[in-house]
Design a protein around this motif. Structure first.
Motif, PDB file in Angstrom:
ATOM      1  N   GLY A   7     -17.043 -27.559  32.488  1.00 40.36           N
ATOM      2  CA  GLY A   7     -16.860 -27.835  31.066  1.00 40.36           C
ATOM      3  C   GLY A   7     -15.751 -26.982  30.473  1.00 40.36           C
ATOM      4  N   LEU A   8     -15.711 -25.711  30.864  1.00 45.17           N
ATOM      5  CA  LEU A   8     -14.631 -24.829  30.401  1.00 45.17           C
ATOM      6  C   LEU A   8     -13.280 -25.337  30.877  1.00 45.17           C
ATOM      7  N   GLY A   9     -13.220 -25.756  32.124  1.00 40.27           N
ATOM      8  CA  GLY A   9     -11.977 -26.287  32.677  1.00 40.27           C
ATOM      9  C   GLY A   9     -11.498 -27.516  31.919  1.00 40.27           C
ATOM     10  N   THR A  10     -12.433 -28.360  31.527  1.00 45.11           N
ATOM     11  CA  THR A  10     -12.086 -29.548  30.751  1.00 45.11           C
ATOM     12  C   THR A  10     -11.509 -29.154  29.398  1.00 45.11           C
ATOM     13  N   LEU A  11     -12.084 -28.136  28.768  1.00 51.27           N
ATOM     14  CA  LEU A  11     -11.570 -27.672  27.473  1.00 51.27           C
ATOM     15  C   LEU A  11     -10.164 -27.084  27.610  1.00 51.27           C
ATOM     16  N   VAL A  12      -9.922 -26.342  28.713  1.00 54.60           N
ATOM     17  CA  VAL A  12      -8.577 -25.798  28.950  1.00 54.60           C
ATOM     18  C   VAL A  12      -7.586 -26.945  29.099  1.00 54.60           C
ATOM     19  N   SER A  13      -7.973 -27.975  29.828  1.00 60.00           N
ATOM     20  CA  SER A  13      -7.116 -29.137  30.014  1.00 60.00           C
ATOM     21  C   SER A  13      -6.812 -29.820  28.682  1.00 60.00           C
ATOM     22  N   ASN A  67     -23.811 -22.264  20.191  1.00 60.99           N
ATOM     23  CA  ASN A  67     -25.011 -21.441  20.217  1.00 60.99           C
ATOM     24  C   ASN A  67     -24.688 -20.119  20.926  1.00 60.99           C
ATOM     25  N   ALA A  68     -25.631 -19.193  20.923  1.00 59.67           N
ATOM     26  CA  ALA A  68     -25.391 -17.856  21.484  1.00 59.67           C
ATOM     27  C   ALA A  68     -25.070 -17.906  22.974  1.00 59.67           C
ATOM     28  N   GLY A  69     -25.715 -18.781  23.721  1.00 58.75           N
ATOM     29  CA  GLY A  69     -25.470 -18.890  25.158  1.00 58.75           C
ATOM     30  C   GLY A  69     -24.062 -19.365  25.478  1.00 58.75           C
ATOM     31  N   ILE A  70     -23.605 -20.364  24.753  1.00 56.55           N
ATOM     32  CA  ILE A  70     -22.247 -20.876  24.973  1.00 56.55           C
ATOM     33  C   ILE A  70     -21.231 -19.834  24.538  1.00 56.55           C
ATOM     34  N   ARG A  71     -21.475 -19.213  23.412  1.00 55.67           N
ATOM     35  CA  ARG A  71     -20.561 -18.163  22.933  1.00 55.67           C
ATOM     36  C   ARG A  71     -20.476 -17.031  23.962  1.00 55.67           C
ATOM     37  N   PHE A  88     -18.174 -17.952  26.829  1.00 57.89           N
ATOM     38  CA  PHE A  88     -16.771 -17.768  26.459  1.00 57.89           C
ATOM     39  C   PHE A  88     -16.377 -16.293  26.493  1.00 57.89           C
ATOM     40  N   THR A  89     -17.288 -15.423  26.092  1.00 57.55           N
ATOM     41  CA  THR A  89     -17.005 -13.981  26.110  1.00 57.55           C
ATOM     42  C   THR A  89     -16.929 -13.459  27.543  1.00 57.55           C
ATOM     43  N   LEU A  90     -17.889 -13.841  28.379  1.00 52.55           N
ATOM     44  CA  LEU A  90     -17.923 -13.372  29.767  1.00 52.55           C
ATOM     45  C   LEU A  90     -16.697 -13.821  30.557  1.00 52.55           C
TER      46      LEU A  90
END
Length: 114
Positions: free
Chosen positions: A58-64, A81-85, A88-90
């Motif tokens: 999912g992160l890779g798709t957002l970068v694309s 939400n806190a988990g997704i945030r 992104f931080t990690l």
């Protein structure tokens, strides 16, 4: 895949109606977003308020998608939400993406270049 789309004069706000943005839906997600945006490359806000989980695909798709927007409009993410945030931080993706707490803050940032 259903994506709620709000088209405004200078930006599009997309809210995907999926719970998990992971490898099983990443390709379909990217295709659906690209279909919604088309050649209309004005500012883009991705509202994550309906997404509960994101993985590396999912992160890779957002970068694309961000690369697709490069030079044609800004992109902001909101409603995480806190988990997704935390994801992104990690992964230090919060340094790459403009992340706003909610839709109103994202609209304000993109309208005023803040």
């Amino acid at each position: 895949m259903h994506i709620d789309t709000e088209r405004h004069l200078n930006m599009n706000i997309l809210t995907p109606s999926i719970r998990r943005l992971d490898a099983s839906v990443a390709a379909a997600f990217k295709e659906a977003i690209m279909r919604e945006v088309g050649e209309d490359r004005k500012a883009l806000i991705m509202d994550f308020s309906k997404i509960d989980f994101i993985d590396s695909s999912g992160l890779g798709t957002l970068v694309s998608l961000m690369k697709m927007m490069n030079g044609r409009g800004e992109m902001a993410l909101c409603g995480m939400n806190a988990g997704i945030r935390n994801m992104f931080t990690l992964t230090r993706m919060e340094r790459i993406f403009r992340i706003c707490p909610d839709r109103a803050a994202a609209v304000e940032q993109l309208n005023h270049g803040g």
